[in-house]
Scaffold this motif. Structure first.
Motif, PDB file in Angstrom:
ATOM      1  N   GLU A 102       5.028 -43.124  21.713  1.00 56.70           N
ATOM      2  CA  GLU A 102       6.378 -43.098  21.157  1.00 56.70           C
ATOM      3  C   GLU A 102       6.546 -44.175  20.078  1.00 56.70           C
ATOM      4  O   GLU A 102       7.168 -43.927  19.043  1.00 56.70           O
ATOM      5  CB  GLU A 102       7.396 -43.306  22.269  1.00 56.70           C
ATOM      6  N   GLU A 103       6.002 -45.356  20.335  1.00 59.69           N
ATOM      7  CA  GLU A 103       6.131 -46.427  19.347  1.00 59.69           C
ATOM      8  C   GLU A 103       5.383 -46.098  18.065  1.00 59.69           C
ATOM      9  O   GLU A 103       5.833 -46.442  16.959  1.00 59.69           O
ATOM     10  CB  GLU A 103       5.614 -47.738  19.943  1.00 59.69           C
ATOM     11  N   ALA A 104       4.242 -45.424  18.175  1.00 59.15           N
ATOM     12  CA  ALA A 104       3.498 -45.033  16.977  1.00 59.15           C
ATOM     13  C   ALA A 104       4.296 -44.028  16.150  1.00 59.15           C
ATOM     14  O   ALA A 104       4.343 -44.107  14.918  1.00 59.15           O
ATOM     15  CB  ALA A 104       2.146 -44.442  17.376  1.00 59.15           C
TER      16      ALA A 104
ATOM     17  N   ALA B 160       9.542 -41.431  12.474  1.00 61.99           N
ATOM     18  CA  ALA B 160      10.061 -40.257  13.171  1.00 61.99           C
ATOM     19  C   ALA B 160      11.426 -40.569  13.775  1.00 61.99           C
ATOM     20  O   ALA B 160      11.696 -41.701  14.190  1.00 61.99           O
ATOM     21  CB  ALA B 160       9.092 -39.827  14.264  1.00 61.99           C
ATOM     22  N   THR B 161      12.267 -39.567  13.814  1.00 61.17           N
ATOM     23  CA  THR B 161      13.557 -39.705  14.468  1.00 61.17           C
ATOM     24  C   THR B 161      13.381 -39.605  15.985  1.00 61.17           C
ATOM     25  O   THR B 161      12.286 -39.298  16.477  1.00 61.17           O
ATOM     26  CB  THR B 161      14.527 -38.619  13.986  1.00 61.17           C
TER      27      THR B 161
ATOM     28  N   GLU C 114      12.280 -36.134  16.886  1.00 64.98           N
ATOM     29  CA  GLU C 114      10.887 -35.881  16.490  1.00 64.98           C
ATOM     30  C   GLU C 114       9.916 -36.571  17.439  1.00 64.98           C
ATOM     31  O   GLU C 114       8.839 -36.037  17.735  1.00 64.98           O
ATOM     32  CB  GLU C 114      10.670 -36.355  15.061  1.00 64.98           C
ATOM     33  N   VAL C 115      10.294 -37.747  17.937  1.00 69.30           N
ATOM     34  CA  VAL C 115       9.456 -38.416  18.938  1.00 69.30           C
ATOM     35  C   VAL C 115       9.363 -37.574  20.196  1.00 69.30           C
ATOM     36  O   VAL C 115       8.282 -37.386  20.771  1.00 69.30           O
ATOM     37  CB  VAL C 115      10.022 -39.816  19.255  1.00 69.30           C
ATOM     38  N   ILE C 116      10.490 -37.034  20.640  1.00 68.56           N
ATOM     39  CA  ILE C 116      10.483 -36.194  21.841  1.00 68.56           C
ATOM     40  C   ILE C 116       9.691 -34.922  21.603  1.00 68.56           C
ATOM     41  O   ILE C 116       8.904 -34.486  22.466  1.00 68.56           O
ATOM     42  CB  ILE C 116      11.934 -35.878  22.256  1.00 68.56           C
ATOM     43  N   ARG C 117       9.867 -34.309  20.427  1.00 67.26           N
ATOM     44  CA  ARG C 117       9.195 -33.041  20.144  1.00 67.26           C
ATOM     45  C   ARG C 117       7.686 -33.214  19.984  1.00 67.26           C
ATOM     46  O   ARG C 117       6.908 -32.356  20.405  1.00 67.26           O
ATOM     47  CB  ARG C 117       9.787 -32.425  18.881  1.00 67.26           C
ATOM     48  N   MET C 118       7.250 -34.332  19.384  1.00 69.20           N
ATOM     49  CA  MET C 118       5.824 -34.507  19.094  1.00 69.20           C
ATOM     50  C   MET C 118       5.078 -35.284  20.173  1.00 69.20           C
ATOM     51  O   MET C 118       3.863 -35.119  20.308  1.00 69.20           O
ATOM     52  CB  MET C 118       5.650 -35.217  17.747  1.00 69.20           C
ATOM     53  N   SER C 119       5.779 -36.131  20.929  1.00 68.50           N
ATOM     54  CA  SER C 119       5.091 -36.989  21.903  1.00 68.50           C
ATOM     55  C   SER C 119       5.455 -36.673  23.346  1.00 68.50           C
ATOM     56  O   SER C 119       4.574 -36.567  24.203  1.00 68.50           O
ATOM     57  CB  SER C 119       5.407 -38.470  21.607  1.00 68.50           C
ATOM     58  N   VAL C 120       6.749 -36.517  23.622  1.00 66.11           N
ATOM     59  CA  VAL C 120       7.186 -36.397  25.012  1.00 66.11           C
ATOM     60  C   VAL C 120       6.960 -34.990  25.556  1.00 66.11           C
ATOM     61  O   VAL C 120       6.334 -34.803  26.608  1.00 66.11           O
ATOM     62  CB  VAL C 120       8.673 -36.793  25.141  1.00 66.11           C
TER      63      VAL C 120
END
Length: 341
Positions: free
Chosen positions: A223-225, A231-232, A235-241
């Motif tokens: 998430e930090e990366a 990323a918003t 976008e963090v949730i969509r791409m990482s979580v």
């Protein structure tokens, strides 16, 4: 020059991550301490006892089912009636599970379609959006929903939910009635759709809690990366979580599906049962395995109970298949297990 004699010997280098020969010998001998042996025996014995119980349940269901199926005059899988006493067939038992399979699967699918998006949204809000002072009370309230007895859900569904669904059903009929699936003929809304809505509320805590724990296991550096790259939050949730927790969401959905498949009292309280398959999920009628067993067991004779046990065997097999599918999904992706350890 004097050479000191008390210099400790230089330790021999040991490859990183590889056990020494002494450690290998100890590992090969297994548990040597009394506590380890007792714990190993208890763990192994518990697993064997659990397998024995499952085998005993399966054997009991199979034996009693074979007694009923041997005298069944209809096709157990395609017959649309349930008359083990032979009242309408001249004394010959005639029963099948076609309506029960349809009702159980349709109501459970409706529950999943409603509950999964809501549960995932709540889990994401608790784990990534809500402040800590707000996240804890919301999680506590969600946990309390799992402690509500089924009969309370059933009474609430029959007295409050079902009478107030007429407007929703009329709206679905106006805009989607042309599909045939949401055609509403009027009358009491005690249908598979009502059952699905009630089951969605009942399985919501299970899916939410499991999904929340999976989302909390997402590695923070991922998430930090993403945030460092601009990323918003979405976008963090969509791409990482979400990619990281996909298998966990599916597994949570499978657990909720297992709860929905076996729910009894709440379904029996809300549904108006009939052995007719309706094209529309808004029309009253239908039935499920658990509801049929609960409503007919007390008035059935010995042979009728064997017939109900035969239907219970089918539900038992379906539940095992659902749980097995969940375990396979978990085994395929274990990234979230101990990711932040």
């Amino acid at each position: 020059m004097d050479i000191p004699t008390d210099t400790p010997p230089k330790p021999s280098p040991v490859p990183d991550g590889k056990p020494t020969p002494t450690e290998q010998k100890r590992a090969s001998r297994g548990a040597t301490r009394p506590g380890d042996r007792i714990f190993l025996g208890l763990s192994r014995g518990s697993g064997i006892v659990l397998l024995g119980i499952m085998a005993a349940v399966a054997a009991f269901l199979a034996y009693r089912s074979s007694v009923a199926l041997a005298d069944d005059s209809g096709n157990f899988f395609t017959t649309f009636e349930w008359d083990p006493a032979g009242i309408t067939t001249g004394g010959k038992p005639y029963f099948g599970i076609a309506v029960l399979v349809f009702g159980t699967i349709v109501s459970s699918i409706i529950a999943l379609v409603i509950a999964v998006p809501v549960a995932v949204g709540i889990a994401l809000f608790i784990s990534h959006y809500a402040p800590r002072q707000l996240a804890a009370p919301i999680a506590y309230v969600i946990d309390l929903l799992a402690a509500v007895p089924s009969i309370v859900y059933g009474l609430w569904g029959a007295i409050v939910v079902a009478p107030n669904l007429t407007g929703l059903y009329s709206w679905l009929d106006d805009y989607f009635g042309w599909t045939g699936i949401f055609e509403y003929q009027g009358g009491a809304p005690r249908s598979l759709m009502t059952v699905g809505i009630l089951l969605a509320i009942m399985i919501l805590p299970i899916i939410t809690n499991v999904s929340r724990e999976v989302f909390l296991q997402v590695p923070k550096f991922n998430e930090e990366a993403a945030l460092a790259l601009g990323a918003t939050r979405w976008e963090v949730i969509r791409m990482s979580v979400l990619p990281f927790g996909r298998s966990g969401i599916i597994s949570a959905s499978m657990l909720g599906l297992g709860r929905a498949l076996g729910e009894t009292i709440a379904v029996a309280t809300v549904l108006s049962p009939s052995f007719i398959i309706q094209a529309s999920v808004l029309d009253y009628g239908g039935g499920t395995f658990a509801q049929n067993i609960a409503s007919k067991f007390s008035e059935a004779d010995e042979y009728g109970r064997d017939a109900l046990i035969a239907s219970g065997l089918v539900l038992f097999v379906i539940t095992l298949l659902v749980n097995g599918a969940a375990r396979m999904i978990i085994a395929r992706r274990k990234e979230y297990s101990g990711a932040n350890a």
